[in-house]
Design a protein around this motif. Structure first.
Motif, mmCIF file in Angstrom:
data_model
loop_
_atom_site.group_PDB
_atom_site.id
_atom_site.type_symbol
_atom_site.label_atom_id
_atom_site.label_comp_id
_atom_site.label_asym_id
_atom_site.label_seq_id
_atom_site.Cartn_x
_atom_site.Cartn_y
_atom_site.Cartn_z
ATOM 1 N N ASP A 3 -71.552 83.913 -20.386
ATOM 2 C CA ASP A 3 -71.200 82.700 -21.134
ATOM 3 C C ASP A 3 -72.221 81.599 -20.900
ATOM 4 O OD1 ASP A 3 -68.984 83.947 -22.130
ATOM 5 O OD2 ASP A 3 -67.599 83.116 -20.646
ATOM 6 N N SER A 4 -72.654 81.442 -19.648
ATOM 7 C CA SER A 4 -73.625 80.381 -19.366
ATOM 8 C C SER A 4 -74.982 80.684 -19.979
ATOM 9 C CB SER A 4 -73.747 80.177 -17.853
ATOM 10 O OG SER A 4 -74.204 81.360 -17.204
ATOM 11 N N LEU A 5 -75.333 81.970 -20.076
ATOM 12 C CA LEU A 5 -76.589 82.338 -20.730
ATOM 13 C C LEU A 5 -76.526 82.108 -22.229
ATOM 14 C CD1 LEU A 5 -77.450 85.646 -18.825
ATOM 15 C CD2 LEU A 5 -78.798 83.541 -18.785
ATOM 16 N N ASN A 6 -75.322 82.156 -22.797
ATOM 17 C CA ASN A 6 -75.158 82.047 -24.248
ATOM 18 C C ASN A 6 -74.855 80.636 -24.713
ATOM 19 O OD1 ASN A 6 -75.623 84.761 -25.028
ATOM 20 N ND2 ASN A 6 -73.616 85.330 -24.250
ATOM 21 N N ILE A 7 -74.879 79.658 -23.795
ATOM 22 C CA ILE A 7 -74.685 78.263 -24.206
ATOM 23 C C ILE A 7 -75.802 77.869 -25.171
ATOM 24 C CG2 ILE A 7 -74.772 75.874 -23.385
ATOM 25 C CD1 ILE A 7 -73.397 76.816 -20.839
ATOM 26 N N ARG A 8 -75.425 77.161 -26.219
ATOM 27 C CA ARG A 8 -76.403 76.759 -27.226
ATOM 28 C C ARG A 8 -76.859 75.319 -26.979
ATOM 29 N NH1 ARG A 8 -77.180 80.255 -31.107
ATOM 30 N NH2 ARG A 8 -75.716 81.992 -31.370
ATOM 31 N N GLY A 43 -84.299 70.430 -32.626
ATOM 32 C CA GLY A 43 -85.593 70.994 -32.281
ATOM 33 C C GLY A 43 -85.525 72.109 -31.278
ATOM 34 N N LEU A 44 -84.357 72.291 -30.646
ATOM 35 C CA LEU A 44 -84.167 73.383 -29.702
ATOM 36 C C LEU A 44 -83.281 74.442 -30.335
ATOM 37 C CD1 LEU A 44 -83.411 71.403 -26.395
ATOM 38 C CD2 LEU A 44 -85.627 72.101 -27.306
ATOM 39 N N VAL A 45 -83.656 75.709 -30.170
ATOM 40 C CA VAL A 45 -82.836 76.808 -30.684
ATOM 41 C C VAL A 45 -82.608 77.806 -29.566
ATOM 42 C CG1 VAL A 45 -83.561 76.602 -33.082
ATOM 43 C CG2 VAL A 45 -84.882 78.028 -31.529
ATOM 44 N N LYS A 46 -81.444 78.414 -29.580
ATOM 45 C CA LYS A 46 -81.118 79.437 -28.569
ATOM 46 C C LYS A 46 -82.043 80.621 -28.755
ATOM 47 C CE LYS A 46 -78.595 81.890 -25.626
ATOM 48 N NZ LYS A 46 -79.418 83.099 -25.659
ATOM 49 N N VAL A 47 -82.720 81.010 -27.677
ATOM 50 C CA VAL A 47 -83.673 82.108 -27.742
ATOM 51 C C VAL A 47 -82.945 83.408 -28.079
ATOM 52 C CG1 VAL A 47 -83.494 82.633 -25.263
ATOM 53 C CG2 VAL A 47 -85.558 83.251 -26.514
ATOM 54 N N PRO A 48 -83.511 84.255 -28.954
ATOM 55 C CA PRO A 48 -82.914 85.576 -29.154
ATOM 56 C C PRO A 48 -82.873 86.319 -27.826
ATOM 57 C CG PRO A 48 -84.626 85.140 -30.792
ATOM 58 C CD PRO A 48 -84.712 84.032 -29.777
ATOM 59 N N GLN A 49 -81.948 87.210 -27.682
ATOM 60 C CA GLN A 49 -81.688 87.852 -26.391
ATOM 61 C C GLN A 49 -82.965 88.383 -25.753
ATOM 62 O OE1 GLN A 49 -79.391 91.675 -26.108
ATOM 63 N NE2 GLN A 49 -77.830 90.292 -25.294
ATOM 64 N N PRO A 50 -83.437 87.746 -24.664
ATOM 65 C CA PRO A 50 -84.660 88.218 -23.992
ATOM 66 C C PRO A 50 -84.404 89.532 -23.256
ATOM 67 C CG PRO A 50 -84.120 85.927 -23.407
ATOM 68 C CD PRO A 50 -82.928 86.517 -24.074
ATOM 69 N N ASN A 51 -85.500 90.105 -22.755
ATOM 70 C CA ASN A 51 -85.384 91.396 -22.080
ATOM 71 C C ASN A 51 -84.466 91.344 -20.879
ATOM 72 O OD1 ASN A 51 -87.006 92.857 -23.813
ATOM 73 N ND2 ASN A 51 -88.879 92.392 -22.713
ATOM 74 N N ASP A 52 -84.538 90.248 -20.079
ATOM 75 C CA ASP A 52 -83.711 90.224 -18.873
ATOM 76 C C ASP A 52 -82.230 90.251 -19.210
ATOM 77 O OD1 ASP A 52 -83.647 87.675 -19.913
ATOM 78 O OD2 ASP A 52 -84.551 86.693 -18.174
ATOM 79 N N GLU A 53 -81.831 89.595 -20.318
ATOM 80 C CA GLU A 53 -80.426 89.646 -20.735
ATOM 81 C C GLU A 53 -80.058 91.040 -21.229
ATOM 82 O OE1 GLU A 53 -78.910 86.501 -23.213
ATOM 83 O OE2 GLU A 53 -80.442 85.118 -22.500
#
Length: 852
Positions: free
Chosen positions: A319-324, A329-339
């Protein structure tokens, strides 16, 4: 939302390449009492670390990257990769190079975190492209801008053949095989070329650059790795392609990429040029103008990810990783490799059982951040992370014997270039792990060991590259490209085939589809290497298919069998006619990748699935076929099987007459209904069963293309004459007037009409229409087809209910009287009604209807 930190001056030093931005930042850093700077590449961090050591001495300067840490006790100046910056450490001056990387989909969220949260006590500096300027102003209210003009001019010089490129030129391609092909051509024409690719280790790249800088060769062939941080005496950049595969798709280069790469031409006050070579098309004039004048597409948004994580539970961490972000000007990064690694690992029960507290959850997250230098998108890296986490949670430290085995396997200088590149990527992972001192028993010893192995592999790789593309004693590259061992290939979970770090095609099921955009010669060679590399992948897929549950296969309405893999739905076989409807054969999609014995194994598994599938959906028909019957019942069932489970009574008159009372009982027990007009299995009229029965009948009778049955839930449809009536009958639909009606519904309609017909006119109402699911006009044609005529002959519209009908057979005597003279007799009802079809007559409703 705007971000600012008090008591610190924030500057943005922006401009194109060759403006001295990094040099300026280094001067500012060394002028302070302490400082820290983050670079996009480990190679750049090391290069500037060496410069600082020469000025300040080794005791005051530290190097911190994911794979290398040199931290003297009294270090004041820290040279780092952006990811490895110890931002919690207070320093007077802090800088981040190439800040436009905030928009990068892979690493952008890390740069954004540094942009928003990392500050020096006295001064903070961000260096990069002017494209990010407006967004920096929006996010940081008190930022000060310093624009750096380019020292030299950059102009477009058009297209040139390879052999006409001037000395000190760099050819830029976007695939490993194209780099090698151009390098071999230059070697034969001009004596040799240095190679620069992202897959090379920093030590190998430095050695290749030194060879170019020293004048050993006058030409450089590179991927877009040349565009970031490599300062060389290049006077001309020649683009061999204007598009590239970026790990997701093949796309055209962006304006920023053009500018970043072309800007490497010209050094300090020396002017530079750029153009195209090979098969690349000329630049668009608008792009030329923008590159020459250092104009960029403005960056409107940058990647962001929450850095304040909750380790109280695995779900809380997600949930904390998915906070927007809540700032423009800021956008939630698409799911990186570590996630992705985190989710994959946590799906394993053995991992979830170990997530018992905050510490174990945080440890799993830290393990997932181990870089995948091999760039493999399959399960290889995840398996390594699994073993690391398991070892750490078992004993608190990594198993020394296991690390020893892994590193000994990597420590091998034999093999081709691809093998060496792969080993260097592997040892870099272990170098990163060795720098986690809390994970190992002897971290210093492992750090020294992995560093020596990487250096040795890098030196050998440099020698192999030099021998291959510079030394005249080596065989020509074209012969080398024909050597399959010279190319390293991998396959990711989506079926993309990567050869020497570049996409070359896809494997769909068991068929390899080559990337047609590559050059013909390189394409053939890379495809051959991919076929060799796919041998083990094909065997693995065959095993996977054999072990796939029945739910993992699908049969479509055209007789094609699909394999439902997690990331793809792939055609693997098709049905062909067999000995009877219920025993079709199948043909595996042909592929050069499949040896005969592997193809046989696939056929065996698919046959087993198909038999189960047919039994599951056509069990009544199979049960009747397998029943040990005799006499007329046996003949009737045989006809039913041949006709897919639906049979007209006229076709079975002989068998029906011969049936006895016991036969009728057996047939009822088998689920067979003998209706007024058809003999059928009511259970087989379900959409899936009916569709399968019709499909198998069509394949057996070579109907091509295979027609479509009415959609699920429909009991009737307008007949347009394009579909064979025999096929529709097998599918459970019979023609009645203007419609095709499901046979059980037609039976019910006929039964209801019989109840209404008591020797006098009767009306049909909503019940009949609801049964048929059609309009009143269409219902008239259906009722007439069942042997009734309309008594009152007013026009019938779509929403008019027919007032009354009478049974046609009760009116035959009157109809005979109305025949024209000359007609003395009628042989049967069909002939009688055919003669009565007079224009404008109400009996025209009976046209094309055979009254039985």
């Amino acid at each position: 939302m705007q971000f600012s930190v008090t008591n610190t001056k924030v500057r943005a030093v922006l401009g194109p390449t060759n403006t001295g931005k990094t040099y300026f930042a280094m001067e500012r850093l060394l002028a302070h009492g302490s400082g820290m700077i983050g670079f996009p590449l480990r190679l750049l961090a090391r290069e500037n670390y060496d410069r600082a050591v020469a000025i300040k001495g080794s005791r005051q300067v530290a190097l911190i990257t994911g794979e290398e840490k040199i931290i003297p006790t009294y270090a004041k100046y820290f040279f780092c990769t952006v990811e490895a910056m110890p931002v919690s450490k207070p320093v007077d001056f802090l800088a981040v190079d190439e800040i436009q990387m905030c928009s990068d989909l892979d690493r952008g969220h890390i740069y954004t975190n540094r942009l928003l949260n990392a500050r020096g006590l006295q001064e903070t500096m961000f260096m990069g492209s002017e494209a990010i300027g407006p967004l920096l102003k929006k996010l940081i209210s008190d930022i000060e801008f310093i624009t750096r003009p380019r020292f030299s001019n950059l102009t477009y010089s058009g297209g040139r053949k390879i052999i006409r490129l001037p000395p000190r030129s760099a050819v830029v391609a976007f695939s490993a095989d194209d780099v090698y092909a151009f390098a071999e051509l230059i070697r034969r024409q001009r004596g040799g070329a240095a190679i620069i690719m992202g897959a090379l280790s920093p030590r190998t790249r430095n050695a290749q650059v030194a060879m170019f800088q020293n004048g050993d060769v006058d030409y450089l062939v590179a991927t877009d790795a040349i565009g970031m941080g490599l300062n060389m005496d290049v006077t001309h950049i020649a683009f061999a392609s204007l598009n590239k595969f970026d790990g997701i798709s093949r796309r055209n280069l962006s304006l920023s990429e053009f500018s970043q790469i072309a800007g490497r031409a010209g050094r300090h006050m020396s002017d530079g040029t750029f153009g195209v070579t090979g098969e690349a098309k000329e630049f668009d004039p608008s792009i030329i103008e923008q590159v020459e004048n250092h104009k960029f597409d403005v960056i409107k948004q940058i990647q962001w990810r929450n850095s304040v994580l909750d380790y109280s539970s695995f779900e809380s961490l997600l949930d904390s990783l998915n906070i927007r972000p809540n700032a423009s000007g800021l956008v939630k990064v698409p799911q990186p490799n570590d996630e992705k690694f985190l989710i994959q690992l946590a799906s394993e029960e053995a991992i979830r059982n170990r997530l018992t507290n905050n510490g174990s959850i945080q440890l799993l997250w830290e393990v997932c951040q181990i870089p995948n230098f091999r760039k493999q998108m399959g399960d290889g890296h995840v398996n390594l992370l699994f073993n690391i986490f398991k070892s750490l949670t078992d004993t608190g430290k990594l198993d020394t014997e296991w690390i020893e085995r892994e590193i000994n396997y990597i420590d091998n200088i034999d093999g081709d270039i691809g093998s060496l590149v792969d080993r260097i990527a592997n040892i870099r992972i272990w170098t990163y792990v060795s720098n986690r001192s809390d994970w190992l028993i002897d971290p210093k010893g492992w750090q020294g060991r992995t560093r020596k192995i990487e250096d040795r592999l890098s030196d050998v790789l440099h020698e192999r590259l030099t021998q291959r593309f510079v030394d005249q004693r080596t065989s020509i590259l074209t012969k080398k490209l024909k050597d399959k061992k010279s190319l390293q290939s991998t396959v990711n979970s989506q079926g993309d085939v990567v050869v020497e770090g570049h996409f070359v095609g896809q494997i769909k099921g068991f068929v390899f589809i080559s990337d047609t955009t590559d050059g013909a010669l390189a394409g053939r060679t890379v495809s051959a290497a991919a076929y060799r590399a796919l041998a083990s992948e094909v065997q693995r897929r065959v095993i996977e298919l054999i072990n796939t549950a029945d739910s993992g296969f699908e049969l479509n309405s055209s007789g094609k069998i699909f394999w439902l893999r997690p990331a793809e739905r792939q055609l693997v076989a098709g049905l062909v006619g067999g000995s009877d409807n219920l025993c079709p054969r199948l043909k595996v999609v042909s592929s050069d990748l499949l040896e005969v014995f592997l193809q046989n194994k696939i056929e065996e598994r698919l046959h087993a699935w198909l038999n189960n599938y047919i039994r599951r959906h056509l069990m009544p028909l199979i049960k009747a076929k397998d029943k040990n019957l005799i006499g007329a019942a046996r003949g009737l069932v045989f006809q039913l099987v041949e006709n897919g489970g639906v049979l007209g009574k006229r076709q079975a008159r002989g068998q029906l007459k011969a049936l006895n009372k016991a036969d009728y009982s057996i047939l009822r027990h088998l689920g067979i209904k003998i209706g007024r007009h058809e003999i059928f299995f009511p259970k087989l009229l379900r959409p899936r069963s009916a569709g399968l029965s019709a499909l198998l009948w069509a394949i057996k009778n070579k109907i091509n293309p295979i027609p479509s049955l009415p959609p699920s839930g429909r009991v009737s449809m307008i007949y347009d004459g394009s579909v064979p009536l025999d096929f529709m009958l097998v599918g459970g639909f019979k023609r009645a007037g203007e419609l095709l009606v499901r046979v059980d519904i037609l039976e019910r309609v006929a039964g209801r009409l019989k109840l209404l017909d008591r020797g006098r006119p009767f009306e049909i109402g909503p019940q009949i229409l609801n049964l048929l699911g059609c309009s009143a006009k269409q219902a008239v044609s259906v009722v007439c087809s069942l042997g009734y005529i309309q008594k009152e002959f007013e026009t019938v519209s779509h929403d008019t209910i027919v007032p009354s009908f009478v049974n046609a057979k009760d009116h035959l005597p009157n109809l005979r009287k109305k025949q024209k003279s000359g007609v003395s007799s009628l042989r049967n009802r069909n002939r009688l009604h055919a003669d009565l079809l007079i224009k404008e007559s109400p009996f025209s409703k009976l046209k094309e209807i055979f009254i039985r």
